[in-house]
Design a protein around this motif. Structure first.
Motif, PDB file in Angstrom:
ATOM      1  N   ARG A 108       0.865  -1.199   0.079  1.00 14.44           N
ATOM      2  CA  ARG A 108      -0.060   0.066  -0.006  1.00 14.44           C
ATOM      3  C   ARG A 108       0.813   1.456   0.027  1.00 14.44           C
ATOM      4  NH1 ARG A 108      -4.767  -1.426   4.623  1.00 14.44           N
ATOM      5  NH2 ARG A 108      -5.343  -3.444   3.519  1.00 14.44           N
ATOM      6  N   HIS A 109       2.227   1.096  -0.171  1.00 12.86           N
ATOM      7  CA  HIS A 109       3.110   2.401  -0.103  1.00 12.86           C
ATOM      8  C   HIS A 109       3.134   3.000  -1.708  1.00 12.86           C
ATOM      9  CE1 HIS A 109       4.759   1.594   4.033  1.00 12.86           C
ATOM     10  NE2 HIS A 109       4.150   0.419   3.705  1.00 12.86           N
ATOM     11  N   SER A 110       3.256   4.054  -1.575  1.00 15.74           N
ATOM     12  CA  SER A 110       3.464   4.953  -2.617  1.00 15.74           C
ATOM     13  C   SER A 110       3.821   6.526  -2.354  1.00 15.74           C
ATOM     14  CB  SER A 110       2.172   5.354  -3.492  1.00 15.74           C
ATOM     15  OG  SER A 110       1.110   5.998  -2.910  1.00 15.74           O
ATOM     16  N   VAL A 111       4.769   6.960  -3.156  1.00 17.87           N
ATOM     17  CA  VAL A 111       5.425   8.262  -3.080  1.00 17.87           C
ATOM     18  C   VAL A 111       4.783   9.312  -4.242  1.00 17.87           C
ATOM     19  CG1 VAL A 111       7.453   9.589  -2.971  1.00 17.87           C
ATOM     20  CG2 VAL A 111       7.213   7.412  -1.829  1.00 17.87           C
ATOM     21  N   GLU A 112       4.457  10.387  -3.969  1.00 17.85           N
ATOM     22  CA  GLU A 112       3.880  11.377  -5.076  1.00 17.85           C
ATOM     23  C   GLU A 112       5.021  12.533  -5.169  1.00 17.85           C
ATOM     24  OE1 GLU A 112      -0.076  13.719  -6.101  1.00 17.85           O
ATOM     25  OE2 GLU A 112       1.106  14.644  -4.282  1.00 17.85           O
ATOM     26  N   VAL A 113       5.604  12.719  -6.384  1.00 13.19           N
ATOM     27  CA  VAL A 113       6.684  13.793  -6.423  1.00 13.19           C
ATOM     28  C   VAL A 113       5.870  14.890  -7.040  1.00 13.19           C
ATOM     29  CG1 VAL A 113       8.770  14.201  -7.442  1.00 13.19           C
ATOM     30  CG2 VAL A 113       8.493  12.130  -6.822  1.00 13.19           C
ATOM     31  N   ARG A 114       5.898  16.136  -6.639  1.00  8.18           N
ATOM     32  CA  ARG A 114       5.161  17.206  -7.079  1.00  8.18           C
ATOM     33  C   ARG A 114       5.800  18.496  -7.305  1.00  8.18           C
ATOM     34  NH1 ARG A 114      -0.426  17.792  -7.140  1.00  8.18           N
ATOM     35  NH2 ARG A 114      -1.012  20.035  -6.917  1.00  8.18           N
ATOM     36  N   LEU A 115       5.677  18.939  -8.430  1.00  9.05           N
ATOM     37  CA  LEU A 115       6.263  20.560  -8.882  1.00  9.05           C
ATOM     38  C   LEU A 115       5.001  21.226  -8.843  1.00  9.05           C
ATOM     39  CD1 LEU A 115       8.581  22.348  -9.487  1.00  9.05           C
ATOM     40  CD2 LEU A 115       8.110  21.601 -11.754  1.00  9.05           C
ATOM     41  N   ASP A 116       5.060  22.417  -8.192  1.00  8.46           N
ATOM     42  CA  ASP A 116       3.870  23.495  -8.254  1.00  8.46           C
ATOM     43  C   ASP A 116       4.880  24.727  -8.533  1.00  8.46           C
ATOM     44  OD1 ASP A 116       1.634  22.063  -7.186  1.00  8.46           O
ATOM     45  OD2 ASP A 116       3.102  21.608  -5.376  1.00  8.46           O
ATOM     46  N   VAL A 117       3.980  25.635  -9.432  1.00  3.82           N
ATOM     47  CA  VAL A 117       4.726  27.002  -9.946  1.00  3.82           C
ATOM     48  C   VAL A 117       3.566  27.916  -9.862  1.00  3.82           C
ATOM     49  CG1 VAL A 117       5.936  28.091 -11.868  1.00  3.82           C
ATOM     50  CG2 VAL A 117       6.255  25.864 -11.356  1.00  3.82           C
ATOM     51  N   PHE A 118       3.860  29.045  -9.220  1.00  4.30           N
ATOM     52  CA  PHE A 118       2.739  29.891  -8.791  1.00  4.30           C
ATOM     53  C   PHE A 118       3.005  31.285  -9.684  1.00  4.30           C
ATOM     54  CE2 PHE A 118       3.387  27.550  -5.040  1.00  4.30           C
ATOM     55  CZ  PHE A 118       2.015  27.017  -4.960  1.00  4.30           C
TER      56      PHE A 118
END
Length: 267
Positions: free
Chosen positions: A211-221
């Motif tokens: 059940r393990h997962s890793v979300e990699v996220r990039l946010d640009v404002f």
């Protein structure tokens, strides 16, 4: 939406309204001779104020009003074919004669009766934004990459072209929307430029064991790095036909492009 009997603050010993303009001002000494209870006051007047020896006597009462009328349009597409999308637009007007109960946000020159005429300050509210547009969407790209974006645009907030001093001598000095302004000028009759901002996000989920997962996220404002003006010099001077050189020069800017990278572990 209507706001009625809103709490406001008035000066029950205020001198009469005085229209200021080029070569037309009133000193504090001249204004004091016109105050109904004298300076210093020797009576409490019709409200039975139990103290004397003052120039300005502030009284809070329920005399303010506001009005907001708007229409809103909305469209949405549910998630299918790898994307979803929605758009919202509203057109409205925010009007009133008081922003809040404090003196700087509800004062009416010359008004000494909480039930008196407040039409001198009845105009756009400082939060009036006729046009507001928002659209957002998410796209599921190949290989599990998710792309999202939000575009937000609105009219600039209004502001008052003020004299910048106590030109009518009534003891109230403010550069806000309720301060002295040249004769013939409405409160909040000028407006900041349009505000526009585009935000973008990229995300990818790495699935692990069980059940393990890793979300990699990039946010640009503020992706376009737009210079959104949030403040302008509002001191126009005594002559609105010949404003001061610094009038409408930039005093505040919104945040420039920013980015952040994040990780989220789900288990």
């Amino acid at each position: 939406v209507r706001g009625i009997n809103l709490l406001t603050t008035i000066d029950v010993n205020a001198p009469p309204l005085f229209a200021v303009g080029p070569g037309t001002t009133r000193t504090a000494a001249q204004a004091n001779t016109q105050r109904p209870l004298g300076v210093p006051n020797t009576t409490g007047g019709q409200f039975g104020v139990p103290f004397t020896g003052f120039r300005s006597i502030y009284l809070q009462g329920n005399g303010g009003s506001t009005r907001y009328d708007a229409v809103r349009f909305s469209l949405a597409k549910r998630f299918s074919h790898r994307y979803q999308w929605q758009v919202n637009y509203s057109y409205g007007k925010s009007l009133g004669d008081a922003e809040q109960f404090r003196l700087a946000s509800s004062f009416v020159p010359g008004l000494t009766d909480p039930d008196g005429d407040r039409s001198y300050q009845d105009s756009r509210l400082s939060t009036d934004t006729p046009h507001v547009f928002v659209t957002s969407g998410v796209y599921e790209a190949p290989y599990g990459v998710r792309i999202g974006g939000v575009l937000f645009a609105r009219s600039g907030f209004p502001f008052t072209g003020g004299v910048g001093s106590d030109a009518d001598g009534d003891g109230f000095s403010s550069t806000g929307s309720f301060g002295d302004r040249p004769a013939g000028t409405m409160r909040n009759s000028y407006r900041l430029p349009t505000f526009v901002q585009l935000d973008l996000s990229l995300a990818y989920t790495i699935k692990g064991l069980k059940r393990h997962s890793v979300e990699v996220r990039l946010d640009v404002f503020n992706l376009q790095n737009r210079k959104n003006i949030t403040g302008l010099n509002n001191v126009i001077g005594l002559d609105k036909a010949s404003p001061l050189a610094a009038f409408r020069t930039t005093t505040g800017m919104g945040r420039q492009r920013e980015a952040q990278v994040g990780l989220r572990w789900s288990f």
